[in-house]
Design a protein around this motif. Structure first.
Motif, mmCIF file in Angstrom:
data_model
loop_
_atom_site.group_PDB
_atom_site.id
_atom_site.type_symbol
_atom_site.label_atom_id
_atom_site.label_comp_id
_atom_site.label_asym_id
_atom_site.label_seq_id
_atom_site.Cartn_x
_atom_site.Cartn_y
_atom_site.Cartn_z
ATOM 1 N N PHE A 1 9.990 8.253 -12.108
ATOM 2 C CA PHE A 1 11.240 7.504 -12.058
ATOM 3 C C PHE A 1 11.640 7.058 -13.459
ATOM 4 O O PHE A 1 12.818 7.134 -13.842
ATOM 5 C CB PHE A 1 11.110 6.292 -11.137
ATOM 6 N N ALA A 2 10.654 6.593 -14.224
ATOM 7 C CA ALA A 2 10.931 6.122 -15.581
ATOM 8 C C ALA A 2 11.507 7.247 -16.438
ATOM 9 O O ALA A 2 12.557 7.085 -17.082
ATOM 10 C CB ALA A 2 9.659 5.567 -16.208
ATOM 11 N N ILE A 3 10.838 8.372 -16.463
ATOM 12 C CA ILE A 3 11.286 9.496 -17.300
ATOM 13 C C ILE A 3 12.648 10.010 -16.853
ATOM 14 O O ILE A 3 13.523 10.312 -17.671
ATOM 15 C CB ILE A 3 10.220 10.611 -17.290
ATOM 16 N N ASN A 4 12.843 10.092 -15.548
ATOM 17 C CA ASN A 4 14.135 10.563 -15.033
ATOM 18 C C ASN A 4 15.279 9.609 -15.369
ATOM 19 O O ASN A 4 16.451 9.982 -15.256
ATOM 20 C CB ASN A 4 14.062 10.771 -13.520
ATOM 21 N N ASN A 5 14.923 8.386 -15.777
ATOM 22 C CA ASN A 5 15.938 7.394 -16.131
ATOM 23 C C ASN A 5 15.888 7.019 -17.613
ATOM 24 O O ASN A 5 16.326 5.934 -18.004
ATOM 25 C CB ASN A 5 15.786 6.155 -15.254
ATOM 26 N N VAL B 1 0.878 -1.157 0.000
ATOM 27 C CA VAL B 1 0.000 0.000 0.000
ATOM 28 C C VAL B 1 0.918 1.209 0.000
ATOM 29 O O VAL B 1 1.905 1.247 0.746
ATOM 30 C CB VAL B 1 -0.924 0.013 1.234
ATOM 31 N N SER B 2 0.600 2.201 -0.835
ATOM 32 C CA SER B 2 1.532 3.320 -0.986
ATOM 33 C C SER B 2 0.812 4.639 -1.200
ATOM 34 O O SER B 2 -0.373 4.683 -1.541
ATOM 35 C CB SER B 2 2.467 3.061 -2.171
ATOM 36 N N ARG B 3 1.571 5.713 -0.980
ATOM 37 C CA ARG B 3 1.059 7.063 -1.224
ATOM 38 C C ARG B 3 2.228 7.982 -1.566
ATOM 39 O O ARG B 3 3.281 7.926 -0.934
ATOM 40 C CB ARG B 3 0.327 7.607 0.001
ATOM 41 N N VAL C 1 -0.505 -1.739 -4.679
ATOM 42 C CA VAL C 1 0.457 -2.114 -5.722
ATOM 43 C C VAL C 1 0.819 -3.585 -5.567
ATOM 44 O O VAL C 1 1.104 -4.047 -4.455
ATOM 45 C CB VAL C 1 1.743 -1.266 -5.635
ATOM 46 N N ILE C 2 0.787 -4.317 -6.674
ATOM 47 C CA ILE C 2 1.254 -5.704 -6.694
ATOM 48 C C ILE C 2 2.339 -5.811 -7.754
ATOM 49 O O ILE C 2 2.136 -5.409 -8.909
ATOM 50 C CB ILE C 2 0.119 -6.690 -7.030
ATOM 51 N N THR C 3 3.495 -6.333 -7.380
ATOM 52 C CA THR C 3 4.546 -6.589 -8.365
ATOM 53 C C THR C 3 4.498 -8.066 -8.736
ATOM 54 O O THR C 3 4.290 -8.931 -7.883
ATOM 55 C CB THR C 3 5.935 -6.219 -7.816
ATOM 56 N N HIS C 4 4.685 -8.362 -10.028
ATOM 57 C CA HIS C 4 4.515 -9.729 -10.535
ATOM 58 C C HIS C 4 5.815 -10.361 -11.015
ATOM 59 O O HIS C 4 5.824 -11.548 -11.353
ATOM 60 C CB HIS C 4 3.518 -9.736 -11.694
ATOM 61 N N SER C 5 6.870 -9.595 -11.111
ATOM 62 C CA SER C 5 8.128 -10.111 -11.658
ATOM 63 C C SER C 5 9.294 -9.485 -10.910
ATOM 64 O O SER C 5 9.139 -8.477 -10.206
ATOM 65 C CB SER C 5 8.227 -9.770 -13.154
ATOM 66 N N GLU C 6 10.453 -10.067 -11.089
ATOM 67 C CA GLU C 6 11.657 -9.490 -10.480
ATOM 68 C C GLU C 6 11.896 -8.085 -11.035
ATOM 69 O O GLU C 6 12.283 -7.171 -10.303
ATOM 70 C CB GLU C 6 12.866 -10.378 -10.760
ATOM 71 N N LYS C 7 11.670 -7.925 -12.328
ATOM 72 C CA LYS C 7 11.837 -6.619 -12.947
ATOM 73 C C LYS C 7 10.881 -5.600 -12.335
ATOM 74 O O LYS C 7 11.262 -4.469 -12.004
ATOM 75 C CB LYS C 7 11.580 -6.720 -14.456
ATOM 76 N N GLY C 8 9.605 -6.022 -12.164
ATOM 77 C CA GLY C 8 8.611 -5.122 -11.579
ATOM 78 C C GLY C 8 8.929 -4.755 -10.142
ATOM 79 O O GLY C 8 8.781 -3.601 -9.725
ATOM 80 N N LYS D 1 10.635 -0.686 -6.308
ATOM 81 C CA LYS D 1 11.498 -0.327 -5.177
ATOM 82 C C LYS D 1 12.312 0.920 -5.495
ATOM 83 O O LYS D 1 12.436 1.831 -4.666
ATOM 84 C CB LYS D 1 12.428 -1.490 -4.837
ATOM 85 N N GLN D 2 12.843 0.988 -6.710
ATOM 86 C CA GLN D 2 13.630 2.152 -7.110
ATOM 87 C C GLN D 2 12.762 3.401 -7.240
ATOM 88 O O GLN D 2 13.213 4.513 -6.936
ATOM 89 C CB GLN D 2 14.332 1.868 -8.437
ATOM 90 N N ALA D 3 11.530 3.211 -7.672
ATOM 91 C CA ALA D 3 10.637 4.359 -7.878
ATOM 92 C C ALA D 3 9.988 4.847 -6.583
ATOM 93 O O ALA D 3 9.407 5.931 -6.550
ATOM 94 C CB ALA D 3 9.543 3.990 -8.882
ATOM 95 N N SER D 4 10.070 4.050 -5.534
ATOM 96 C CA SER D 4 9.308 4.341 -4.313
ATOM 97 C C SER D 4 10.000 5.306 -3.357
ATOM 98 O O SER D 4 9.536 5.500 -2.242
ATOM 99 C CB SER D 4 8.992 3.035 -3.572
ATOM 100 N N THR D 5 11.097 5.930 -3.801
ATOM 101 C CA THR D 5 11.779 6.890 -2.915
ATOM 102 C C THR D 5 10.908 8.102 -2.611
ATOM 103 O O THR D 5 11.102 8.767 -1.599
ATOM 104 C CB THR D 5 13.103 7.364 -3.557
ATOM 105 N N CYS D 6 9.938 8.386 -3.479
ATOM 106 C CA CYS D 6 9.026 9.511 -3.236
ATOM 107 C C CYS D 6 7.669 9.025 -2.733
ATOM 108 O O CYS D 6 6.691 9.767 -2.746
ATOM 109 C CB CYS D 6 8.849 10.349 -4.494
#
Length: 396
Positions: free
Chosen positions: A96-100, A72-74, A299-306, A311-316
């Motif tokens: 996170f995606a755009i910044n990378n 659960v996130s915000r 949020v549910i992650t389904h793969s190692e990539k996800g 995790k990387q995007a969750s800093t904010c």
């Protein structure tokens, strides 16, 4: 070859995988009388290669070695939170995606407020993806454009409905390390034709063009979100699912795509890397957390990539672990369950296609009750005095 007729429309989700993969470009996505797009094959050009059937996600078994984790996130940005449908998790992912160096794809409004799939390479551009759009988006050449980028080595984040994500993955026919897919748990997809008729009704009613649309405005709080439409002349309309004719047609299941009544993609296992949806019950997962009625994202992650990407995007983000089964049980009902079919759907579209004004169609098929109209008119007062919040607590 793909052959969709009136008897098997429930077997087509409109993802465009078949038209995108056709080597002879002989499949055209054509709008039917309900406003949904289906593939139509030019038999004279077809070489019967069978690719269209091979990539159809509805014809495939959903199989992925899922490594599922639930959260659960915000988002920490208050402005973004208040302009997001739930907790702003997707904005965190897209930023996170755009910044990378990723190109982000998602549903957005065009100049006429039709919903189309578009791309963004800056955070300013990606604002158009924020917020729910309760309409099936027009895909156009999105799949083809994404494949070209991926084959060049460009990084892509694609977001869409479960069937659109599955369609893209199936169309590509091989995994790409430079692709991240995000789907949203959806109720169903309503007709773009009904959405246009509704917009035309508002334009005539207010004698003005539409300026902005927010399907999930938090003007009355997250738990009582309303559709808010602002007109260019300064007037606006704020209504809930029991008082707004478009929302009611959607949530009462009379304007939805045939495939949504027996959705092939209603399962915890998904052909995507990350799934995002509403969290309505934050106190179940974080007991000492007060529900301030501003919204959280599940949020549910389904793969190692996800999992790595989230995790990387969750800093904010403010992130809490959640039990997957509990999250699905209380907040993810439509992750695993299709909407119920109603016979009223046939009457609804019959009247629409006879040319009856959309407000008259609503009155005949799904009339808005007087008590709901009264509640709608007093919402502002109830919210301002705290009585609405009290009523919601008592209901729980």
């Amino acid at each position: 070859m793909i052959n969709i007729d009136n008897n098997n429309k429930k077997d087509c989700c409109g993802c465009t995988a078949c038209s995108s993969v056709c080597p002879k470009s002989c499949i055209t996505m054509t709008e039917d009388n309900e406003g949904f797009f289906y593939p139509v094959v030019d038999g004279n050009s077809c070489i019967n290669c069978g690719l269209c059937e091979k990539v159809c996600p509805v014809k495939k078994e959903i199989s992925q070695d899922s490594i599922q984790q639930a959260f659960v996130s915000r988002i920490n940005d208050k402005e973004v939170l208040m302009n997001s449908s739930s907790g702003g998790a997707f904005t965190a992912l897209s930023r996170f995606a755009i910044n990378n160096g990723y190109t982000v794809y998602g549903g957005a409004y065009n100049e006429c407020f039709d919903v189309v799939h578009d791309s963004a390479k800056t955070n300013e551009e990606a604002v158009k993806f924020r917020g729910s759009k309760y309409v099936q988006s027009y895909m156009g050449n999105t799949f083809k454009n994404i494949k070209k980028q991926l084959d060049k080595g460009d990084k892509v984040l694609f977001s869409g409905t479960p069937c659109q994500c599955a369609g893209l993955v199936s169309y590509l026919r091989k995994p790409y390390d430079n692709l991240v897919t995000v789907d949203f748990v959806c109720h169903a997809v309503p007709s773009p034709k009904v959405w246009k008729l509704y917009r035309d009704y508002l334009t005539k009613k207010y004698k003005s063009n539409i300026k902005s649309v927010n399907f999930r405005s938090k003007v009355y709080g997250y738990h009582c979100s309303s559709i808010k439409i602002d007109m260019e002349n300064g007037k606006s309309q704020k209504m809930g699912l029991n008082t707004d004719m478009f929302l009611k047609s959607f949530f009462f299941n009379v304007s939805c795509r045939p495939s949504c009544y027996d959705c092939h993609f209603k399962t915890v296992d998904r052909m995507c890397d990350i799934t995002v949806f509403d969290c309505w019950n934050i106190t179940r997962f974080v007991p000492n957390k007060k529900d301030d009625d501003k919204g959280y994202s599940a949020v549910i992650t389904h793969s190692e990539k996800g999992a790595k990407f989230f995790k990387q995007a969750s800093t904010c983000l403010e992130v809490f672990d959640a039990d997957l089964d509990t999250l699905i049980k209380y907040d993810g009902k439509y992750a695993v369950k299709s909407i119920d079919y109603t016979p009223k759907r046939e009457e609804y579209f019959r009247l629409v296609n006879e040319g009856l004004p959309i407000d008259e169609v609503t009155k005949r098929v799904i009339p808005i009750k007087a008590k709901n109209k009264l509640m709608g008119k007093t919402k502002g007062f109830l919210h301002a005095t705290g009585l609405m919040s009290l009523a919601q607590k008592l209901k729980k």
